[in-house]
Design a protein around this motif. Structure first.
Motif, PDB file in Angstrom:
ATOM      1  N   LEU A 124      -5.141   8.236   4.250  1.00 30.66           N
ATOM      2  CA  LEU A 124      -4.423   7.245   3.458  1.00 30.66           C
ATOM      3  C   LEU A 124      -4.011   6.114   4.384  1.00 30.66           C
ATOM      4  CD1 LEU A 124      -2.000   9.360   1.210  1.00 30.66           C
ATOM      5  CD2 LEU A 124      -4.029   8.089   0.464  1.00 30.66           C
ATOM      6  N   LEU A 125      -4.157   4.901   3.922  1.00 32.46           N
ATOM      7  CA  LEU A 125      -3.607   3.737   4.602  1.00 32.46           C
ATOM      8  C   LEU A 125      -2.397   3.277   3.798  1.00 32.46           C
ATOM      9  CD1 LEU A 125      -3.805   1.412   6.743  1.00 32.46           C
ATOM     10  CD2 LEU A 125      -5.090   0.156   4.995  1.00 32.46           C
ATOM     11  N   ARG A 126      -1.254   3.169   4.458  1.00 31.09           N
ATOM     12  CA  ARG A 126      -0.011   2.753   3.792  1.00 31.09           C
ATOM     13  C   ARG A 126       0.347   1.348   4.273  1.00 31.09           C
ATOM     14  NH1 ARG A 126       5.550   2.961   5.105  1.00 31.09           N
ATOM     15  NH2 ARG A 126       6.929   3.324   3.316  1.00 31.09           N
ATOM     16  N   SER A 127       0.239   0.395   3.361  1.00 30.13           N
ATOM     17  CA  SER A 127       0.641  -0.982   3.643  1.00 30.13           C
ATOM     18  C   SER A 127       2.066  -1.150   3.141  1.00 30.13           C
ATOM     19  CB  SER A 127      -0.303  -1.957   2.933  1.00 30.13           C
ATOM     20  OG  SER A 127       0.014  -3.300   3.239  1.00 30.13           O
ATOM     21  N   GLU A 128       2.945  -1.650   4.006  1.00 27.45           N
ATOM     22  CA  GLU A 128       4.357  -1.729   3.628  1.00 27.45           C
ATOM     23  C   GLU A 128       4.960  -3.086   3.976  1.00 27.45           C
ATOM     24  OE1 GLU A 128       8.348   0.980   4.151  1.00 27.45           O
ATOM     25  OE2 GLU A 128       7.193   0.579   5.953  1.00 27.45           O
ATOM     26  N   ILE A 129       5.644  -3.650   2.994  1.00 22.16           N
ATOM     27  CA  ILE A 129       6.463  -4.842   3.200  1.00 22.16           C
ATOM     28  C   ILE A 129       7.913  -4.432   3.006  1.00 22.16           C
ATOM     29  CG2 ILE A 129       7.078  -7.112   2.298  1.00 22.16           C
ATOM     30  CD1 ILE A 129       4.158  -7.368   1.340  1.00 22.16           C
ATOM     31  N   ILE A 130       8.770  -4.838   3.935  1.00 20.87           N
ATOM     32  CA  ILE A 130      10.212  -4.664   3.747  1.00 20.87           C
ATOM     33  C   ILE A 130      10.815  -6.050   3.574  1.00 20.87           C
ATOM     34  CG2 ILE A 130      12.368  -3.740   4.654  1.00 20.87           C
ATOM     35  CD1 ILE A 130      10.811  -1.828   6.373  1.00 20.87           C
ATOM     36  N   SER A 131      11.357  -6.317   2.395  1.00 22.93           N
ATOM     37  CA  SER A 131      11.986  -7.606   2.126  1.00 22.93           C
ATOM     38  C   SER A 131      13.471  -7.511   2.466  1.00 22.93           C
ATOM     39  CB  SER A 131      11.794  -8.000   0.661  1.00 22.93           C
ATOM     40  OG  SER A 131      10.446  -8.354   0.426  1.00 22.93           O
ATOM     41  N   LEU A 132      13.920  -8.438   3.299  1.00 27.27           N
ATOM     42  CA  LEU A 132      15.266  -8.355   3.871  1.00 27.27           C
ATOM     43  C   LEU A 132      16.210  -9.432   3.357  1.00 27.27           C
ATOM     44  CD1 LEU A 132      14.253  -7.669   7.598  1.00 27.27           C
ATOM     45  CD2 LEU A 132      14.987  -5.992   5.881  1.00 27.27           C
ATOM     46  N   GLN A 133      15.823 -10.155   2.322  1.00 28.17           N
ATOM     47  CA  GLN A 133      16.658 -11.259   1.880  1.00 28.17           C
ATOM     48  C   GLN A 133      18.025 -10.803   1.364  1.00 28.17           C
ATOM     49  OE1 GLN A 133      13.777 -10.484   0.396  1.00 28.17           O
ATOM     50  NE2 GLN A 133      14.232  -9.988  -1.737  1.00 28.17           N
ATOM     51  N   LEU A 134      18.150  -9.538   1.004  1.00 28.22           N
ATOM     52  CA  LEU A 134      19.434  -9.001   0.536  1.00 28.22           C
ATOM     53  C   LEU A 134      19.957  -7.909   1.467  1.00 28.22           C
ATOM     54  CD1 LEU A 134      18.644  -8.702  -3.288  1.00 28.22           C
ATOM     55  CD2 LEU A 134      19.756 -10.586  -2.096  1.00 28.22           C
ATOM     56  N   ALA A 135      19.376  -7.791   2.643  1.00 30.03           N
ATOM     57  CA  ALA A 135      19.689  -6.681   3.544  1.00 30.03           C
ATOM     58  C   ALA A 135      20.873  -6.950   4.456  1.00 30.03           C
ATOM     59  CB  ALA A 135      18.459  -6.327   4.378  1.00 30.03           C
ATOM     60  N   MET A 136      21.667  -7.949   4.146  1.00 31.37           N
ATOM     61  CA  MET A 136      22.888  -8.187   4.923  1.00 31.37           C
ATOM     62  C   MET A 136      23.928  -7.116   4.659  1.00 31.37           C
ATOM     63  SD  MET A 136      21.315 -11.162   3.992  1.00 31.37           S
ATOM     64  CE  MET A 136      22.264 -12.063   2.768  1.00 31.37           C
ATOM     65  N   THR A 137      23.769  -6.389   3.552  1.00 30.44           N
ATOM     66  CA  THR A 137      24.688  -5.309   3.210  1.00 30.44           C
ATOM     67  C   THR A 137      23.921  -4.000   3.085  1.00 30.44           C
ATOM     68  OG1 THR A 137      24.443  -5.780   0.839  1.00 30.44           O
ATOM     69  CG2 THR A 137      26.265  -6.857   2.009  1.00 30.44           C
ATOM     70  N   LEU A 138      24.609  -2.887   3.262  1.00 32.33           N
ATOM     71  CA  LEU A 138      24.001  -1.555   3.229  1.00 32.33           C
ATOM     72  C   LEU A 138      23.290  -1.324   1.893  1.00 32.33           C
ATOM     73  CD1 LEU A 138      23.856   1.053   4.992  1.00 32.33           C
ATOM     74  CD2 LEU A 138      25.756   1.913   3.612  1.00 32.33           C
ATOM     75  N   GLY A 139      22.044  -0.889   1.960  1.00 27.28           N
ATOM     76  CA  GLY A 139      21.267  -0.600   0.758  1.00 27.28           C
ATOM     77  C   GLY A 139      20.574  -1.806   0.164  1.00 27.28           C
ATOM     78  N   GLY A 140      20.673  -2.962   0.817  1.00 25.18           N
ATOM     79  CA  GLY A 140      20.075  -4.172   0.262  1.00 25.18           C
ATOM     80  C   GLY A 140      18.595  -4.336   0.527  1.00 25.18           C
ATOM     81  N   ALA A 141      18.068  -3.638   1.521  1.00 28.47           N
ATOM     82  CA  ALA A 141      16.647  -3.776   1.862  1.00 28.47           C
ATOM     83  C   ALA A 141      15.760  -3.321   0.706  1.00 28.47           C
ATOM     84  CB  ALA A 141      16.321  -2.974   3.108  1.00 28.47           C
ATOM     85  N   GLU A 142      14.666  -4.050   0.495  1.00 32.18           N
ATOM     86  CA  GLU A 142      13.710  -3.728  -0.558  1.00 32.18           C
ATOM     87  C   GLU A 142      12.391  -3.293   0.079  1.00 32.18           C
ATOM     88  OE1 GLU A 142      15.381  -6.847  -3.916  1.00 32.18           O
ATOM     89  OE2 GLU A 142      13.433  -7.223  -2.984  1.00 32.18           O
ATOM     90  N   PHE A 143      11.925  -2.089  -0.279  1.00 35.51           N
ATOM     91  CA  PHE A 143      10.707  -1.531   0.297  1.00 35.51           C
ATOM     92  C   PHE A 143       9.564  -1.623  -0.708  1.00 35.51           C
ATOM     93  CE2 PHE A 143      14.354   0.543   2.170  1.00 35.51           C
ATOM     94  CZ  PHE A 143      14.085   0.508   3.531  1.00 35.51           C
ATOM     95  N   TYR A 144       8.429  -2.107  -0.233  1.00 33.82           N
ATOM     96  CA  TYR A 144       7.225  -2.192  -1.051  1.00 33.82           C
ATOM     97  C   TYR A 144       6.099  -1.465  -0.327  1.00 33.82           C
ATOM     98  CZ  TYR A 144       9.655  -5.896  -3.624  1.00 33.82           C
ATOM     99  OH  TYR A 144      10.565  -6.612  -4.364  1.00 33.82           O
ATOM    100  N   PRO A 145       5.953  -0.153  -0.537  1.00 36.28           N
ATOM    101  CA  PRO A 145       4.831   0.573   0.065  1.00 36.28           C
ATOM    102  C   PRO A 145       3.671   0.671  -0.931  1.00 36.28           C
ATOM    103  CG  PRO A 145       6.500   2.110  -0.718  1.00 36.28           C
ATOM    104  CD  PRO A 145       6.953   0.736  -1.123  1.00 36.28           C
ATOM    105  N   ALA A 146       2.450   0.679  -0.411  1.00 40.97           N
ATOM    106  CA  ALA A 146       1.266   0.855  -1.242  1.00 40.97           C
ATOM    107  C   ALA A 146       0.262   1.704  -0.464  1.00 40.97           C
ATOM    108  CB  ALA A 146       0.646  -0.486  -1.602  1.00 40.97           C
ATOM    109  N   CYS A 147      -0.389   2.645  -1.142  1.00 40.78           N
ATOM    110  CA  CYS A 147      -1.313   3.557  -0.475  1.00 40.78           C
ATOM    111  C   CYS A 147      -2.751   3.350  -0.951  1.00 40.78           C
ATOM    112  CB  CYS A 147      -0.891   5.005  -0.713  1.00 40.78           C
ATOM    113  SG  CYS A 147       0.571   5.472   0.248  1.00 40.78           S
ATOM    114  N   ILE A 148      -3.657   3.355   0.028  1.00 39.64           N
ATOM    115  CA  ILE A 148      -5.084   3.104  -0.191  1.00 39.64           C
ATOM    116  C   ILE A 148      -5.864   4.292   0.355  1.00 39.64           C
ATOM    117  CG2 ILE A 148      -6.998   1.566   0.411  1.00 39.64           C
ATOM    118  CD1 ILE A 148      -4.472  -0.480   0.965  1.00 39.64           C
TER     119      ILE A 148
END
Length: 335
Positions: free
Chosen positions: A169-193
């Motif tokens: 499996l190849l896992r492509s992941e983007i972590i969006s940090l625009q709301l990550a100034m506070t705990l739990g704000g990070a947004e994870f976008y994983p995708a598997c190929i």
């Protein structure tokens, strides 16, 4: 001044980003195009991309969907690749791919894990993942490589040149940090190929370079909780394991070179024998792939994915003096 501005940024971005998320719509392997499915289709077509049920991000590092995405389903096809194969991964916005990837702040990373049998039937809940690439900031210290996706450029990654054959499996992941100034704000976008790697190489990670998801990240660790993400100068710490040492000698530098660790415009028709260069993710603005792929479908099933990890590379990383493995590095822009 910057600190005060950062306090107001969440209020400014939330209205426009609530529905502005995305997914992987297409993967190109050495010039062969493998189409994915748009979201919410009644009858998904056969694909090598595990289909998620929403374009919304995974929230929280203990979320079981951190593995392959929200309620990711097993795909029925497997893409053929070799050591050195170049992959172009197209991230799009919305639910039908008609809009571009909307986010521009945070890292882009790629992991691989060996499947037990065919990846089309493999439940990756306990998969052991190893990192093959990571990208963060460009040379200006404020622009993220992720921002290239906003213009519909694919994320490019090269299969390690010495990777042993097998099903992966190849896992492509983007972590969006625009709301990550506070705990739990990070947004994870994983995708598997789902891939089948050919060749006769023998390379692979050590056990200490592997991780599982969830388990590889912590909500409070640097790189995921980023209170100063809008306060320059930005020093970013990659989460997860370091890039595996067998991957181009452990180098994950984003410095482009015709024979080094990545190219800004890799050829989509590179040799399948694995002679292409580099093992880090980068971007190409004009993918030239035109061939539509087909494979023999195998039985589909429902599955979830999970992961664990920590990041980086020696020549581009500043190691923290604490026992915790955190890694910093400044990435260099392709010219």
């Amino acid at each position: 001044m910057f600190r005060k501005l950062a306090q107001f940024l969440p209020a400014l971005v939330i209205p426009t980003l609530v529905s502005a998320h995305g997914f992987v719509q297409q993967v190109t392997i050495d010039g062969t195009v493998y189409k994915g499915n748009n979201l919410n289709v009644a009858t998904p077509a056969a694909s090598i991309i595990r289909l998620v049920n929403t374009n919304s991000p995974v929230k929280g590092t203990n979320n079981t969907f951190l593995n392959c995405g929200q309620d990711a389903q097993l795909a029925s096809l497997v893409g053929n690749a070799n050591p050195g194969s170049q992959l172009e991964i197209l991230w799009v916005g919305g639910t039908d791919g008609s809009s571009n990837w909307p986010h521009n702040t945070g890292p882009l990373m790629h992991y691989m894990a060996k499947c037990d049998g065919s990846c089309s039937t493999y439940d990756s809940t306990n998969a052991e993942w190893f990192k093959i690439s990571e990208l963060g900031l460009e040379a200006d210290g404020s622009t993220w490589y992720q921002a290239n996706l906003n213009s519909r450029a694919p994320a490019n990654v090269t299969i390690p040149n010495t990777l042993a054959p097998g099903n992966y499996l190849l896992r492509s992941e983007i972590i969006s940090l625009q709301l990550a100034m506070t705990l739990g704000g990070a947004e994870f976008y994983p995708a598997c190929i789902q891939l089948q790697i050919g060749g006769s190489q023998t390379g692979g990670p050590t056990s200490s370079e592997e991780c599982t998801f969830p388990g590889g990240y912590s909500d409070s660790e640097p790189g995921i909780l980023t209170p100063d993400i809008y306060n320059p100068p930005i020093e970013y710490t990659f989460p997860g394991p370091p890039v595996a040492s067998f991957v181009d000698g452990g180098s994950s530098s984003a410095t482009p070179s015709s024979t080094g660790s990545g190219s800004g415009a890799p050829s989509s028709t590179g040799p399948a024998s694995g002679s292409s260069a580099g093992n880090t993710s980068t971007f190409a603005n004009n993918p030239s792939s035109t061939v539509i792929a087909s494979s023999t479908p195998s039985a589909t099933a429902t599955g979830q994915c999970m992961l664990i990890g920590r990041s980086t590379n020696e020549d581009v990383v500043k190691r923290d003096s604490r026992n915790k493995r955190s890694h910093k590095r400044r990435l260099i822009r392709a010219h």
